[in-house]
Every structure is written in C-alpha cells, then in structure tokens.
Design a protein around this motif. Structure first.
Motif, PDB file in Angstrom:
ATOM      1  N   ALA A 120       1.139  -1.317  -0.004  1.00  0.00           N
ATOM      2  CA  ALA A 120       0.060   0.052  -0.313  1.00  0.00           C
ATOM      3  C   ALA A 120       0.942   1.241  -0.168  1.00  0.00           C
ATOM      4  CB  ALA A 120      -1.135  -0.199   1.055  1.00  0.00           C
ATOM      5  N   LEU A 121       1.935   1.108   0.886  1.00  0.00           N
ATOM      6  CA  LEU A 121       2.221   2.317   1.443  1.00  0.00           C
ATOM      7  C   LEU A 121       3.660   2.519  -0.391  1.00  0.00           C
ATOM      8  CD1 LEU A 121       4.594   4.693   2.736  1.00  0.00           C
ATOM      9  CD2 LEU A 121       5.581   3.071   3.417  1.00  0.00           C
ATOM     10  N   PHE A 122       3.888   1.377  -0.948  1.00  0.00           N
ATOM     11  CA  PHE A 122       4.698   1.379  -2.528  1.00  0.00           C
ATOM     12  C   PHE A 122       4.275   2.354  -3.578  1.00  0.00           C
ATOM     13  CE2 PHE A 122       4.895  -0.244  -6.349  1.00  0.00           C
ATOM     14  CZ  PHE A 122       6.128  -0.237  -7.210  1.00  0.00           C
ATOM     15  N   TYR A 123       2.500   1.974  -3.504  1.00  0.00           N
ATOM     16  CA  TYR A 123       1.384   2.590  -4.394  1.00  0.00           C
ATOM     17  C   TYR A 123       0.982   4.046  -4.291  1.00  0.00           C
ATOM     18  CZ  TYR A 123       1.320  -2.148  -7.096  1.00  0.00           C
ATOM     19  OH  TYR A 123       1.563  -3.512  -8.229  1.00  0.00           O
ATOM     20  N   ALA A 124       0.876   3.896  -2.622  1.00  0.00           N
ATOM     21  CA  ALA A 124       0.844   5.283  -2.706  1.00  0.00           C
ATOM     22  C   ALA A 124       1.756   6.929  -2.959  1.00  0.00           C
ATOM     23  CB  ALA A 124       0.638   5.534  -0.850  1.00  0.00           C
ATOM     24  N   ARG A 125       3.006   6.394  -2.432  1.00  0.00           N
ATOM     25  CA  ARG A 125       4.306   7.122  -3.327  1.00  0.00           C
ATOM     26  C   ARG A 125       3.688   7.009  -4.952  1.00  0.00           C
ATOM     27  NH1 ARG A 125       8.859   4.115   0.352  1.00  0.00           N
ATOM     28  NH2 ARG A 125       8.285   5.725   2.612  1.00  0.00           N
ATOM     29  N   LYS A 126       3.504   6.043  -5.283  1.00  0.00           N
ATOM     30  CA  LYS A 126       3.468   6.238  -6.841  1.00  0.00           C
ATOM     31  C   LYS A 126       2.421   6.916  -6.998  1.00  0.00           C
ATOM     32  CE  LYS A 126       6.450   3.242  -8.653  1.00  0.00           C
ATOM     33  NZ  LYS A 126       6.941   3.479 -10.098  1.00  0.00           N
ATOM     34  N   LEU A 127       1.383   7.010  -6.362  1.00  0.00           N
ATOM     35  CA  LEU A 127       0.414   7.732  -6.561  1.00  0.00           C
ATOM     36  C   LEU A 127       0.347   9.758  -6.309  1.00  0.00           C
ATOM     37  CD1 LEU A 127      -2.860   8.160  -7.227  1.00  0.00           C
ATOM     38  CD2 LEU A 127      -3.681   7.214  -4.838  1.00  0.00           C
ATOM     39  N   TYR A 128       0.944   9.327  -5.654  1.00  0.00           N
ATOM     40  CA  TYR A 128       1.056  10.779  -5.280  1.00  0.00           C
ATOM     41  C   TYR A 128       2.337  11.922  -6.185  1.00  0.00           C
ATOM     42  CZ  TYR A 128       3.140  14.538  -2.144  1.00  0.00           C
ATOM     43  OH  TYR A 128       2.990  16.391  -1.517  1.00  0.00           O
ATOM     44  N   THR A 129       3.202  10.616  -6.807  1.00  0.00           N
ATOM     45  CA  THR A 129       3.707  11.167  -7.572  1.00  0.00           C
ATOM     46  C   THR A 129       2.944  11.510  -8.747  1.00  0.00           C
ATOM     47  OG1 THR A 129       6.149   9.747  -6.959  1.00  0.00           O
ATOM     48  CG2 THR A 129       5.955  11.172  -8.987  1.00  0.00           C
ATOM     49  N   VAL A 130       2.679  10.471  -9.395  1.00  0.00           N
ATOM     50  CA  VAL A 130       1.717  11.374 -10.866  1.00  0.00           C
ATOM     51  C   VAL A 130       0.301  12.162 -10.430  1.00  0.00           C
ATOM     52  CG1 VAL A 130      -0.282  10.156 -11.614  1.00  0.00           C
ATOM     53  CG2 VAL A 130       1.621   8.635 -11.543  1.00  0.00           C
ATOM     54  N   ALA A 131       0.194  12.300  -8.892  1.00  0.00           N
ATOM     55  CA  ALA A 131      -1.449  13.527  -8.785  1.00  0.00           C
ATOM     56  C   ALA A 131       0.377  15.054  -9.190  1.00  0.00           C
ATOM     57  CB  ALA A 131      -1.513  12.998  -7.023  1.00  0.00           C
ATOM     58  N   LYS A 132       0.867  15.330  -8.677  1.00  0.00           N
ATOM     59  CA  LYS A 132       1.521  16.060  -8.733  1.00  0.00           C
ATOM     60  C   LYS A 132       1.934  16.248 -10.139  1.00  0.00           C
ATOM     61  CE  LYS A 132       5.394  15.252  -5.250  1.00  0.00           C
ATOM     62  NZ  LYS A 132       6.201  15.935  -4.641  1.00  0.00           N
ATOM     63  N   GLN A 133       2.418  15.446 -11.210  1.00  0.00           N
ATOM     64  CA  GLN A 133       2.073  15.343 -12.668  1.00  0.00           C
ATOM     65  C   GLN A 133       0.934  16.690 -12.997  1.00  0.00           C
ATOM     66  OE1 GLN A 133       4.352  11.284 -13.261  1.00  0.00           O
ATOM     67  NE2 GLN A 133       4.936  12.650 -14.950  1.00  0.00           N
ATOM     68  N   LEU A 134      -0.040  15.390 -12.438  1.00  0.00           N
ATOM     69  CA  LEU A 134      -1.432  16.137 -13.150  1.00  0.00           C
ATOM     70  C   LEU A 134      -1.759  17.951 -12.111  1.00  0.00           C
ATOM     71  CD1 LEU A 134      -3.458  12.961 -12.293  1.00  0.00           C
ATOM     72  CD2 LEU A 134      -3.453  14.084 -14.940  1.00  0.00           C
ATOM     73  N   LYS A 135      -1.433  17.881 -11.637  1.00  0.00           N
ATOM     74  CA  LYS A 135      -1.342  19.462 -10.988  1.00  0.00           C
ATOM     75  C   LYS A 135      -2.691  20.253 -10.209  1.00  0.00           C
ATOM     76  CE  LYS A 135       3.018  21.300 -13.238  1.00  0.00           C
ATOM     77  NZ  LYS A 135       2.912  22.599 -13.994  1.00  0.00           N
ATOM     78  N   ASN A 136      -3.055  18.592  -9.769  1.00  0.00           N
ATOM     79  CA  ASN A 136      -4.846  18.620  -8.950  1.00  0.00           C
ATOM     80  C   ASN A 136      -4.267  18.982  -8.524  1.00  0.00           C
ATOM     81  OD1 ASN A 136      -6.924  16.950  -8.571  1.00  0.00           O
ATOM     82  ND2 ASN A 136      -7.345  17.380 -10.314  1.00  0.00           N
ATOM     83  N   THR A 137      -4.942  19.495  -7.246  1.00  0.00           N
ATOM     84  CA  THR A 137      -4.761  19.767  -5.786  1.00  0.00           C
ATOM     85  C   THR A 137      -5.626  18.797  -5.130  1.00  0.00           C
ATOM     86  OG1 THR A 137      -4.548  22.001  -6.063  1.00  0.00           O
ATOM     87  CG2 THR A 137      -4.741  20.998  -3.572  1.00  0.00           C
ATOM     88  N   GLU A 138      -7.096  17.914  -6.197  1.00  0.00           N
ATOM     89  CA  GLU A 138      -7.658  17.210  -4.782  1.00  0.00           C
ATOM     90  C   GLU A 138      -6.918  15.693  -4.633  1.00  0.00           C
ATOM     91  OE1 GLU A 138     -11.967  16.957  -5.925  1.00  0.00           O
ATOM     92  OE2 GLU A 138     -12.170  19.219  -6.143  1.00  0.00           O
ATOM     93  N   ASP A 139      -6.495  15.437  -6.349  1.00  0.00           N
ATOM     94  CA  ASP A 139      -6.116  13.957  -6.246  1.00  0.00           C
ATOM     95  C   ASP A 139      -4.756  14.400  -5.505  1.00  0.00           C
ATOM     96  OD1 ASP A 139      -7.577  13.273  -8.780  1.00  0.00           O
ATOM     97  OD2 ASP A 139      -6.331  14.128  -9.803  1.00  0.00           O
ATOM     98  N   GLU A 140      -4.096  15.299  -5.322  1.00  0.00           N
ATOM     99  CA  GLU A 140      -3.328  15.165  -4.374  1.00  0.00           C
ATOM    100  C   GLU A 140      -3.071  14.976  -2.740  1.00  0.00           C
ATOM    101  OE1 GLU A 140       0.458  18.204  -4.832  1.00  0.00           O
ATOM    102  OE2 GLU A 140      -0.281  19.344  -6.213  1.00  0.00           O
ATOM    103  N   MET A 141      -4.457  15.820  -2.050  1.00  0.00           N
ATOM    104  CA  MET A 141      -4.944  15.348  -1.088  1.00  0.00           C
ATOM    105  C   MET A 141      -4.839  14.174  -1.397  1.00  0.00           C
ATOM    106  SD  MET A 141      -7.639  18.243   0.220  1.00  0.00           S
ATOM    107  CE  MET A 141      -9.386  17.291  -0.040  1.00  0.00           C
ATOM    108  N   LYS A 142      -5.878  13.087  -1.823  1.00  0.00           N
ATOM    109  CA  LYS A 142      -6.248  11.878  -1.568  1.00  0.00           C
ATOM    110  C   LYS A 142      -4.826  11.197  -1.646  1.00  0.00           C
ATOM    111  CE  LYS A 142     -10.475  12.329  -4.318  1.00  0.00           C
ATOM    112  NZ  LYS A 142     -11.827  11.984  -5.405  1.00  0.00           N
ATOM    113  N   ALA A 143      -4.299  11.311  -2.541  1.00  0.00           N
ATOM    114  CA  ALA A 143      -2.763  10.839  -1.839  1.00  0.00           C
ATOM    115  C   ALA A 143      -1.998  11.241  -1.162  1.00  0.00           C
ATOM    116  CB  ALA A 143      -1.726  11.190  -3.123  1.00  0.00           C
TER     117      ALA A 143
END
Length: 488
Positions: free
Chosen positions: A170-193
């Motif tokens: 879960a931690l591995f994929y959560a870090r991947k998620l945070y990286t992608v969310a920052k690429q998208l520059k979507n604040t809501e997605d970053e917050m979920k990550a």
C-alpha cells in the motif's frame, strides 16, 4: 460555464447553469443532440457529486437518449454504473460494466478504465475476491500508453486494496500515486494521495503528510469559494447593462417622438398656407409615424419594466443566496434549494404581466426579517426595530412588494460598496404614514454621487407609491436613508 463550475467544485452552480442551457437547445433539432447529451452528462456528474443518486441516474439516461456516439455512450454507461457502485448495487454495476467491456473493442484506454471498475465492483460485492489480476492488467496498459490520468486511478485502487492486508505494498503504490498526482497538478488528487500516505506511513512521516494535507485542503476551499462567485457577478452586470441600455433607448425614442411632433406642427403650418389639402395629407402621414413611435416606446417601456424585475428577482435574489452561502458554515442545502426554486419560479412568471402573485399565509414581518437577516454575518450585524405584525396590516400588497425590493437594493448596496459592519433598519407608523429608517456605519458617499442607477430606481419605486425617499451621506460617516409612504 456549467462544465467549468463542475470542474471547480461548484456543483449547485453547475446544476443551475446547465438547466438554463437546456432552454437554448431545441430537442427536435438533430444538430443539438450532441450538446444535449454532453449537457445532461454534466448535470449527472454534478448531481452525483451531491450524492443525489436517483436524479443522477435520470440525467445519465437522458445523456444516453440524445447521444449519437458509441464511445460517449460507453462513458455515460460507465458513469451510470459508478452511481450503482457507490449506492451499493454492485450486481447492477457489474452487469453494465460487463456489457461495456464486450463492446469496447480496440480502445485500450477505455478497456483499462472499464476493467478497473468491474474489478472494484466485484471486490466490493465479495471481499474474498482478489481484484489485483485485473487491476495490474489495466495498470500495465496505462503504463504502455503513458495514460497519466489512468495511472492515477490504478495507483489509487491498488493502494486501497492493500491498505489493510499488505501495508508495504500500500505504501509503495501510495508513493506512486503521490508522484502522478503532482504531475497532473490536481490539488484534489494530491490531497487524496497524501491522505493515504499518512495512513500507511510511520508516525513521524504521517505528521508531515498531515501538514501537507491541511495546506492542500485550504487551497481547495479557497478555489471552490472563488468558483461559486465567478459567474454570478457577470450575470448581474449583464442584466444591469441591459436595463441601462433599455433606459437609453427609451430616452432616445422620446426625443425622436418630440422631434417628430415638432416637425409635424411646423410642416403643417407652412404647408397649410400653401395648400390645405397637401398640408392635411402630410399631417396624416406624420401623425401615423408618431403613433407608431409611441407604440414602440410602450414596448420599450415594457421591456425596461421586465428588465428591472429580472434585476430585482434574479440578480439581487442570487446575490442574497450567495451571501448566505458565504456567511454560513452550516449550509442548509434544502433551504438553499427551496430559495433557488422560488427564484426560478418567479423568473419564469416575469413575462406574464397579467399573472397575479401567489398568495402566501406567511406573515409579512417574518418575510422582511428573513430578507434583512440574510445579509448578516459574523462581520456584518443587522439590527431590526419596529417590525411588528400590526405595522403591516394597513399596507397594501403593491406597497409591500415595492418595499421588499427597496430594502433588498439597500442591503445589496451596503454589502457591495459600503464596507459597513453595522446596519440598523427601523420601522415606524405615525400620522397615517409608514416611516422606514436605514443607517449603516460604512464609508458613506459624496453628496453628488448619492443617486446612482440602483438608488435612482429605488427612488422611482417609492415615488410610484406617492411617497418620498431622502438620502443623507458623507464620506467616512456612513449612509442614512429615510423612506416615507402614505397609508390608505
């Protein structure tokens, strides 16, 4: 506009604007079907975000009804299945996803989306089911296609699945998620990550993620607050400009009418001295012109009256609802919707000049109190005195309606321009006259600037009742208004 409002999180505003857009689209015109389907889908998404699942399904069905595109149909069906999924009807969701998968064909991006969604529904229906096989297939497709939005979805669902049984994964994929969310520059997605990272990380790391989460949350709230107001001011100014233009057209028509009459008289006298018959013929033609101009003038006056009603009912009413949303933390969704529905009904009735207003059993003093208090907040105090039931018994229906519009105009003017934090409104009856005293402690106004468009219209309303209104203002010393209306 409705799509922008929905994307910015202003779901109520998106609903209102999308419903207004329907009036401009002819359902019998085949060229409008694409716009209708997109508009109904946007309505469905906004309604789904507000958790009104039954209504969202209704809008998605209308989107499918007017759609001519198979790929769009699949997207609308996917949205419909998401409603069933979130509402706990996993069997119905799986049925729709299965149908979509069989029709997807060679579109890899949509195949990965639907494969992810059906895996999640099966897992939610039966927690013994392992969705990772399908989730990883979808993840690999999205990696190969460099589908950043799709990767965001895959990492989210893999994190959620491993959250309780494999924290390391879960931690591995959560870090991947945070990286992608920052690429998208979507604040809501970053917050979920960040929220997921805080849940699966060590206590020290979790505290840091929690701080990031708070910062992102504040940013979203500011953006949504701005989104709620971005179009309301535009609409208000458009209606105000229409009213000003109609007033100018009326003045020009009256000047043209006066000029025509002058020409008729001068021409008639001159020609009458030459030949009586010729002068009479010209006078007849000019008189016909004058009657036509007067008829046009009446039409423009009617348009001006309608425009003022739109200003009072829609613009000021909408501004009042905005103030309530801005000033209250515990928003009464039902009350706000009722208020918007009331405004909607009134705006539809504006074109029916002969239609009588709906009677209400509600005491008028309560209505006035609610109108004034709707502008109150922690930083704006509104004090009311003398607003008793007996005060209004001798005031007729027309006067009550005009008084309500006048008070609303004064409160909107205070809220927008005065910077006041205290407002006092006092009612008094004496010598068969109704007296209304308004005062605030705002920035005040220069004497030669007291009568702008809004306040001029306010004075005209009072004069139509046989009353008078007095303004007293001075820079830095607030504004004082006295209204006097004779009673029958």
């Amino acid at each position: 506009m409705a799509i922008i409002q929905k994307d910015e999180g202003d779901y109520f505003g998106a609903q209102e604007t999308a419903l207004q857009a329907i009036d401009y689209l002819d359902k019998n015109n085949s060229q409008n079907r694409t716009y209708l389907s997109h508009n109904y889908n946007n309505l469905g998404v906004a309604t789904y975000q507000l958790k009104d699942y039954d209504k969202a399904l209704y809008f998605y069905d209308l989107a499918i009804k007017y759609s001519n595109d198979s790929l769009s149909n699949q997207i609308y069906l996917n949205n419909k299945a998401k409603v069933y999924h979130d509402n706990g009807n996993y069997s119905e969701a799986i049925t729709i996803y299965t149908k979509i998968l069989n029709e997807t064909g060679k579109n890899r991006k949509e195949y990965a989306r639907f494969l992810t969604n059906i895996a999640l529904s099966r897992w939610q229906q039966n927690h013994n089911y392992n969705p990772t096989h399908d989730l990883l297939i979808a993840l690999n497709i999205r990696k190969d296609d460099d589908d950043i939005m799709g990767l965001n979805s895959s990492y989210t669902h893999l994190t959620d699945y491993y959250m309780d049984n494999k924290p390391d994964s879960a931690l591995f994929y959560a870090r991947k998620l945070y990286t992608v969310a920052k690429q998208l520059k979507n604040t809501e997605d970053e917050m979920k990550a960040v929220e997921r990272l805080a849940y699966v990380s060590s206590p020290d790391s979790a505290r840091n993620y929690f701080k990031i989460y708070q910062q992102l949350s504040d940013s979203i709230q500011q953006a949504r607050s701005a989104a709620k107001n971005q179009f309301a001011v535009i609409r208000y100014e458009v209606e105000k400009n229409k009213s000003d233009n109609l007033m100018l057209q009326k003045d020009n028509a009256e000047k043209a009418n006066r000029l025509t009459r002058q020409r008729v008289v001068t021409g008639g006298i001159t020609l009458l001295s030459i030949v009586l018959l010729g002068g009479g013929s010209i006078y007849y033609k000019k008189r016909k012109q004058r009657l036509e101009l007067e008829a046009q003038n009446k039409i423009k006056a009617s348009q001006l009256k309608t425009s003022r009603k739109v200003h009072d009912v829609v613009a000021n009413g909408l501004y009042r609802v905005m103030i309530e949303i801005e000033n209250r933390d515990d928003i009464d969704r039902t009350g706000i919707l009722d208020r918007l529905e009331e405004m909607y009904d009134k705006s539809r009735d504006i074109s029916y000049e002969g239609e009588e207003q709906k009677e209400t059993d509600r005491p008028y003093n309560e209505y006035i109190a609610e109108l004034l208090k709707s502008f109150a907040s922690d930083s704006h105090k509104v004090l009311i005195a003398g607003n008793e039931v007996d005060l209004w018994q001798s005031v007729d229906k027309q006067a009550k309606e005009e008084i309500a519009h006048v008070l609303q105009e004064l409160m909107v003017n205070m809220k927008k321009h005065s910077q006041a934090d205290n407002v006092v409104v006092r009612f008094e009856k004496s010598n068969n006259q109704l007296h209304i005293y308004f005062s605030d402690n705002g920035v005040g106004m220069e004497k030669d600037k007291l009568y702008g468009n809004g306040l001029t219209n306010t004075g005209n309303r009072i004069e139509s009742l046989g009353g008078k209104i007095n303004f007293a203002g001075e820079l830095g010393k607030g504004l004082k208004v006295e209204v006097i209306i004779p009673l029958c």
